[in-house]
Design a protein around this motif. Structure first.
Motif, PDB file in Angstrom:
ATOM      1  N   VAL A  85      43.513  43.932  39.894  1.00 11.68           N
ATOM      2  CA  VAL A  85      43.364  44.425  38.521  1.00 11.68           C
ATOM      3  C   VAL A  85      43.168  43.256  37.555  1.00 11.68           C
ATOM      4  O   VAL A  85      42.358  43.329  36.635  1.00 11.68           O
ATOM      5  CB  VAL A  85      44.573  45.299  38.124  1.00 11.68           C
ATOM      6  N   SER A  86      43.879  42.166  37.773  1.00 11.47           N
ATOM      7  CA  SER A  86      43.728  41.016  36.876  1.00 11.47           C
ATOM      8  C   SER A  86      42.330  40.421  36.987  1.00 11.47           C
ATOM      9  O   SER A  86      41.734  40.034  35.982  1.00 11.47           O
ATOM     10  CB  SER A  86      44.795  39.967  37.163  1.00 11.47           C
ATOM     11  N   PHE A  87      41.769  40.366  38.193  1.00 13.83           N
ATOM     12  CA  PHE A  87      40.402  39.866  38.334  1.00 13.83           C
ATOM     13  C   PHE A  87      39.395  40.825  37.726  1.00 13.83           C
ATOM     14  O   PHE A  87      38.425  40.403  37.091  1.00 13.83           O
ATOM     15  CB  PHE A  87      40.056  39.619  39.803  1.00 13.83           C
ATOM     16  N   ALA A  88      39.617  42.107  37.910  1.00 16.02           N
ATOM     17  CA  ALA A  88      38.678  43.100  37.374  1.00 16.02           C
ATOM     18  C   ALA A  88      38.682  43.096  35.853  1.00 16.02           C
ATOM     19  O   ALA A  88      37.628  43.165  35.219  1.00 16.02           O
ATOM     20  CB  ALA A  88      39.034  44.491  37.905  1.00 16.02           C
ATOM     21  N   THR A  89      39.847  43.009  35.237  1.00 18.49           N
ATOM     22  CA  THR A  89      39.883  43.029  33.777  1.00 18.49           C
ATOM     23  C   THR A  89      39.360  41.735  33.189  1.00 18.49           C
ATOM     24  O   THR A  89      38.778  41.744  32.105  1.00 18.49           O
ATOM     25  CB  THR A  89      41.303  43.290  33.262  1.00 18.49           C
ATOM     26  N   LEU A  90      39.544  40.629  33.889  1.00 19.70           N
ATOM     27  CA  LEU A  90      38.985  39.372  33.403  1.00 19.70           C
ATOM     28  C   LEU A  90      37.469  39.462  33.361  1.00 19.70           C
ATOM     29  O   LEU A  90      36.833  39.066  32.396  1.00 19.70           O
ATOM     30  CB  LEU A  90      39.434  38.204  34.280  1.00 19.70           C
ATOM     31  N   GLY A  91      36.881  40.002  34.399  1.00 13.32           N
ATOM     32  CA  GLY A  91      35.431  40.168  34.441  1.00 13.32           C
ATOM     33  C   GLY A  91      34.944  41.143  33.392  1.00 13.32           C
ATOM     34  O   GLY A  91      33.887  40.963  32.793  1.00 13.32           O
ATOM     35  N   LEU A  92      35.725  42.181  33.152  1.00 18.89           N
ATOM     36  CA  LEU A  92      35.352  43.175  32.155  1.00 18.89           C
ATOM     37  C   LEU A  92      35.334  42.562  30.758  1.00 18.89           C
ATOM     38  O   LEU A  92      34.383  42.755  30.002  1.00 18.89           O
ATOM     39  CB  LEU A  92      36.328  44.356  32.200  1.00 18.89           C
ATOM     40  N   TRP A  93      36.363  41.814  30.407  1.00 23.20           N
ATOM     41  CA  TRP A  93      36.410  41.215  29.080  1.00 23.20           C
ATOM     42  C   TRP A  93      35.337  40.153  28.910  1.00 23.20           C
ATOM     43  O   TRP A  93      34.805  39.968  27.814  1.00 23.20           O
ATOM     44  CB  TRP A  93      37.787  40.638  28.797  1.00 23.20           C
TER      45      TRP A  93
END
Length: 76
Positions: free
Chosen positions: A41-49
């Motif tokens: 989740v932390s990697f996915a949200t970093l990419g999203l932002w």
């Protein structure tokens, strides 16, 4: 110095990972699965932002190109 690093590591392993262990116990899952979920989740949200940031930068640049301030009416 090395002993200090081991003490810090032991502290975080004992108290820092307790959150995921307790959550896993409450959900009836393995703690490893909960930790992996938080990592993904932390990697996915970093990419999203980062994608949102690039999109906003592009839109602001586009706005500046379209709505430039003209000095007079005859510059059209």
């Amino acid at each position: 110095m090395l002993q200090f690093v081991y003490k810090i590591r032991h502290y975080f392993e004992k108290r820092g990972f307790y959150v995921s262990s307790r959550l896993a116990d409450r959900l009836g899952m393995r703690a490893k699965s909960v930790r992996l979920f938080f990592i993904y989740v932390s990697f996915a949200t970093l990419g999203l932002w980062f994608a949102i940031y690039l999109t906003l930068a592009f839109l602001l640049k586009l706005k500046d190109l379209v709505f430039t301030k003209r000095s007079s009416v005859f510059d059209l």
